[in-house]
Design a protein around this motif. Structure first.
Motif, short mmCIF file in Angstrom:
data_model
loop_
_atom_site.label_atom_id
_atom_site.label_comp_id
_atom_site.label_asym_id
_atom_site.label_seq_id
_atom_site.Cartn_x
_atom_site.Cartn_y
_atom_site.Cartn_z
N ASP A 297 0.88 -1.17 0.00
CA ASP A 297 0.00 0.00 0.00
C ASP A 297 0.92 1.22 0.00
OD1 ASP A 297 -1.70 2.14 0.51
OD2 ASP A 297 -2.88 1.04 2.01
N VAL A 298 1.26 1.68 -1.20
CA VAL A 298 2.23 2.76 -1.37
C VAL A 298 1.79 4.02 -0.63
CG1 VAL A 298 3.35 4.26 -3.08
CG2 VAL A 298 3.06 1.81 -3.55
N ASP A 299 0.52 4.39 -0.76
CA ASP A 299 0.04 5.61 -0.11
C ASP A 299 0.21 5.55 1.40
OD1 ASP A 299 -0.62 6.71 -2.57
OD2 ASP A 299 -2.72 6.04 -2.46
N ALA A 300 -0.15 4.41 2.00
CA ALA A 300 -0.02 4.25 3.45
C ALA A 300 1.44 4.29 3.88
CB ALA A 300 -0.68 2.96 3.90
N ALA A 301 2.30 3.63 3.12
CA ALA A 301 3.73 3.61 3.45
C ALA A 301 4.33 5.00 3.36
CB ALA A 301 4.48 2.65 2.53
N GLN A 302 4.01 5.72 2.28
CA GLN A 302 4.54 7.07 2.12
C GLN A 302 4.01 8.01 3.21
OE1 GLN A 302 3.51 7.90 -1.98
NE2 GLN A 302 5.54 7.27 -2.68
N ALA A 303 2.75 7.84 3.59
CA ALA A 303 2.17 8.68 4.64
C ALA A 303 2.89 8.43 5.98
CB ALA A 303 0.67 8.41 4.77
N LEU A 304 3.14 7.17 6.31
CA LEU A 304 3.85 6.83 7.55
C LEU A 304 5.28 7.35 7.50
CD1 LEU A 304 3.63 5.37 10.28
CD2 LEU A 304 4.30 3.27 9.10
N PHE A 305 5.91 7.23 6.35
CA PHE A 305 7.28 7.71 6.14
C PHE A 305 7.35 9.22 6.37
CE2 PHE A 305 10.86 8.77 3.20
CZ PHE A 305 11.81 7.89 3.69
N LYS A 306 6.40 9.95 5.81
CA LYS A 306 6.39 11.41 5.96
C LYS A 306 5.99 11.83 7.36
CE LYS A 306 5.59 12.31 1.10
NZ LYS A 306 4.60 12.59 0.07
#
Length: 114
Positions: free
Chosen positions: A28-37
């Motif tokens: 889930d790219v969106d979830a991963a990027q959101a957690l990363f940010k």
């Protein structure tokens, strides 16, 4: 006819076995990027450029395809180990602000997919 039925039985068994294997969920790219940010990982890491920490592509090259690659990435982001920055100084790696194992695995898989 006997040879054909054995092949059919074998193919059927193989198909049945394949459907029992666990399916790997897509990242889930969106979830991963959101957690990363959200965890401000972008302060030290970029996908393809070295900042004070290594680029995600470099991390992926180190761990991708290794049986314990996902585990190593998760350990790095959850245990605050001492890390060397690009300028040679040492600091504690920031801990990701979640205990959700699904979110941690998703983030690790996203990093490894770079």
């Amino acid at each position: 006819m006997k040879k054909f039925s054995l092949s059919l039985v074998g193919a059927s068994a193989l198909l049945a076995f394949a459907t029992m294997l666990p399916a790997h969920a897509a990242v889930d790219v969106d979830a991963a990027q959101a957690l990363f940010k959200k965890n401000e990982c972008t302060k030290c890491h970029s996908v393809d450029k070295t900042k004070s920490g290594p680029a995600l592509k470099k991390i992926a090259l180190k761990y991708k395809g290794k049986p314990d690659g996902q585990e190593k990435v998760i350990q790095q982001i959850t245990t605050a180990p001492k890390v060397k920055t690009e300028d040679g100084t040492e600091e504690e790696h920031k801990v990701i602000n979640t205990k959700d194992p699904v979110a941690l695995k998703n983030l690790a898989d996203w990093i490894l997919s770079q």
